[in-house]
Enzyme design. Structure first.
Site, PDB file in Angstrom:
ATOM      1  N   LYS A 274      -3.541   2.712  19.223  1.00  0.00           N
ATOM      2  CA  LYS A 274      -4.819   2.995  18.569  1.00  0.00           C
ATOM      3  C   LYS A 274      -5.899   3.206  19.619  1.00  0.00           C
ATOM      4  CE  LYS A 274      -4.016   0.148  14.382  1.00  0.00           C
ATOM      5  NZ  LYS A 274      -4.106   1.169  13.347  1.00  0.00           N
ATOM      6  N   ARG A 348       4.969  -1.215   7.036  1.00  0.00           N
ATOM      7  CA  ARG A 348       6.047  -0.909   6.085  1.00  0.00           C
ATOM      8  C   ARG A 348       7.408  -1.320   6.646  1.00  0.00           C
ATOM      9  NH1 ARG A 348       4.077   5.194   6.174  1.00  0.00           N
ATOM     10  NH2 ARG A 348       2.204   4.021   6.700  1.00  0.00           N
TER      11      ARG A 348
END
Ligand code: BES
Ligand code: MN
Ligand code: ZN
Length: 495
Positions: A274, A348
């Protein structure tokens, strides 16, 4: 936290602060009139002069009083009566508490206004009490000089005609749920140097032992033996070993409600790193796990006669020589393979194994909570959770639990076309949809592959889990969102 209920005449109530809520543009009645008379019309004069309007979250402190046993009065605007709902009550009470707890106080009392339907005396006391709790802590956990001071005692002044048993039940729930929300907030606000998978699991152990909840903590070797290759793939990049916490509240019935919470104690993005700006608040990426732990604590304290299991997959998502690479393929617990297209879509991956574990553990219904996608915030903004799932009637039960708790959630569609977007050439699926469009749903579509046929609801709480800026009724930082929705759902599940 302690919340007592009083029925004494308002003028006789001892308190450091007495909070008096008023609706907008309404004549004083009941307790408000009683207090105004004790103050020889001081409040009605302020209303007449236009100094007090009763607008939502308007705060008017009166510091020197004669006529009341309370030392100070805080007049709190509730807005228009016909616009009052759960979020409005909670926010207003929190606004008052935030103001008052900026200084040290012993006893904070609040006047319960006459109940407005569809609230009942119980849910009215619950909402005001939870608001007081929510506004009493703040994010400054590591300040050497404290800036917030939760009151030693909270008190709700009921109306003379309110049934005591109902108000007391609401107050008791508010104290328990307020404590659980505060636990979740605190966990989210704890810096990632202090909160990592092992320390989170230890904290869960303390909570479980203090609450009479069964707990089992799986370490890395046990996770290998349990074939949780997808979770282990994410964990591999970090110096901090993963943990998987299983919590069990067994209090009756055949069916078990399974709660799964994303617990990424820090999300750097991994090799798909990020930017600084995106990474700054990523200690919040365990808010789902914090909500499940908080809810389990409250469900146990409330002795809800129901079976609820909590599952907390705990990892840190970091880049390193051992980290997942793009193109890697992991094999999840249920045997399905996932090709990694972006290491920042890690939530996920850990949820896939956790959901499969919960299915094997015989969960009859499932809810997962996860700060899963920025795309959900693009869709719904930062205050509303996205809700997705595989079973319409279960989704409705989860949505109405959120409604009762005064927390905002909204459904997103799960058309098969979104499933097509995560097809992989190499493996059974890939971990992103490829484009940013529909990102909240493609993430949910991957999760759906791991819940078998169990009725399942997924709450994407990326927006509401964290407040970037403060507002009158809300502290910045962790919010403790959806703890109370899970408590409502547990009551519903108990039948
Ligand atoms: N933890 C983030 C999602 C997130 C973003 C939570 C902002 C709270 C605030 C998640 O792991 C993530 O990075 N998601 C990616 C998915 C993408 C790579 C497919 C995202 O949303 O950009
Ligand atoms: Mn991520
Ligand atoms: Zn994440």
């Amino acid at each position: 936290m302690q919340i007592t209920v009083q029925f004494t005449p308002a003028a006789e109530l001892q308190a450091d602060w007495l909070v008096l809520p008023l609706f907008e543009d309404e004549a004083l009645t009941g307790r408000a009139l009683e207090i105004d008379e004790a103050l020889k019309g001081a409040i009605s004069r302020l209303i007449q002069a236009g100094d007090i309007a009763g607008k939502a979250n308007e705060l008017t402190p009166l510091l020197s009083l004669t006529g009341l046993a309370a030392r100070r009065l805080l007049i709190l605007g509730l807005g228009k009566r016909d616009q009052i709902d759960g979020p409005a009550v909670i926010t207003a009470a929190a606004a008052a508490a935030r103001d008052i707890t900026a200084k040290q106080v012993d006893r904070l009392a609040l006047v319960l206004p006459d109940v407005v339907p569809p609230f009942t005396p119980e849910t009215w006391a619950l909402a005001f009490g939870v608001g007081l709790a929510q506004g009493s802590h703040g994010p400054g956990l590591r300040k050497t000089k404290a800036e917030r001071f939760p009151a030693r005692e909270y008190c709700l002044l009921a109306g003379p005609s309110m049934p005591a048993a109902l108000v007391e039940r609401g107050a008791r729930r508010a104290a328990i749920e307020g404590t659980a929300v505060a636990l979740a907030q605190e966990l989210v606000n704890t810096p990632p140097c202090d909160l990592y998978p092992e320390s989170f699991a230890e904290r869960a152990r303390q909570v479980a032992q203090a609450s009479g909840i069964e707990i089992n903590i799986l370490d890395q070797h046990q996770l290998e033996a349990e074939h949780m290759g997808s979770l282990l793939g994410v964990a591999r990049g970090s110096e901090r070993p993963p943990r998987f916490v299983v919590l069990r509240h067994r209090r009756g019935g055949q069916r078990t409600l399974g709660l799964v919470g994303k617990g990424v104690t820090f999300d750097s993005g991994g090799l798909s790193l990020k930017t600084n700006e995106q990474m700054l608040d990523m200690k919040c990426d365990m808010a789902g796990a914090a909500a499940v732990l908080g809810a389990m604590q409250a469900i146990a304290a409330l002795q809800i006669p129901v079976n609820v299991h909590g599952y907390l997959p705990l990892v840190e998502n970091m880049p390193s020589g051992k980290a997942l690479k793009l193109g890697d393929v992991v094999r999840a617990r249920n045997g399905k393979t996932i090709e990694i297209h972006n290491t920042d879509a890690e939530g996920r991956l850990i949820l896939a194994d956790a959901l499969a574990y919960a299915v094997d553990d015989k969960a009859g219904n499932l809810v997962d909570l996860a700060t899963l996608t920025g795309a959900c915030m693009v869709a719904l903004g930062s205050e509303v959770a996205g809700v997705m799932g595989n079973n319409e009637s279960w989704l409705q039960r989860v949505l109405s639990a959120a409604q009762r708790a005064g927390e905002r959630a909204w459904p997103l569609p799960m058309f098969p076309l979104y499933g097509d977007m995560i097809k992989s050439k190499v493996a059974d699926m890939k971990n992103t949809g490829g484009s940013r469009y529909g990102g909240a749903i493609t993430a949910a579509k991957l999760l759906e592959e791991f819940v078998a046929r169990v009725p399942w609801a997924h709450l994407d709480i990326a927006g509401p889990a964290w407040m970037e800026h403060e507002s009158t009724g809300r502290d910045p930082g962790g919010t403790g969102c959806f703890v109370r929705t899970l408590v409502e759902l547990a009551y519903d599940y108990a039948g």
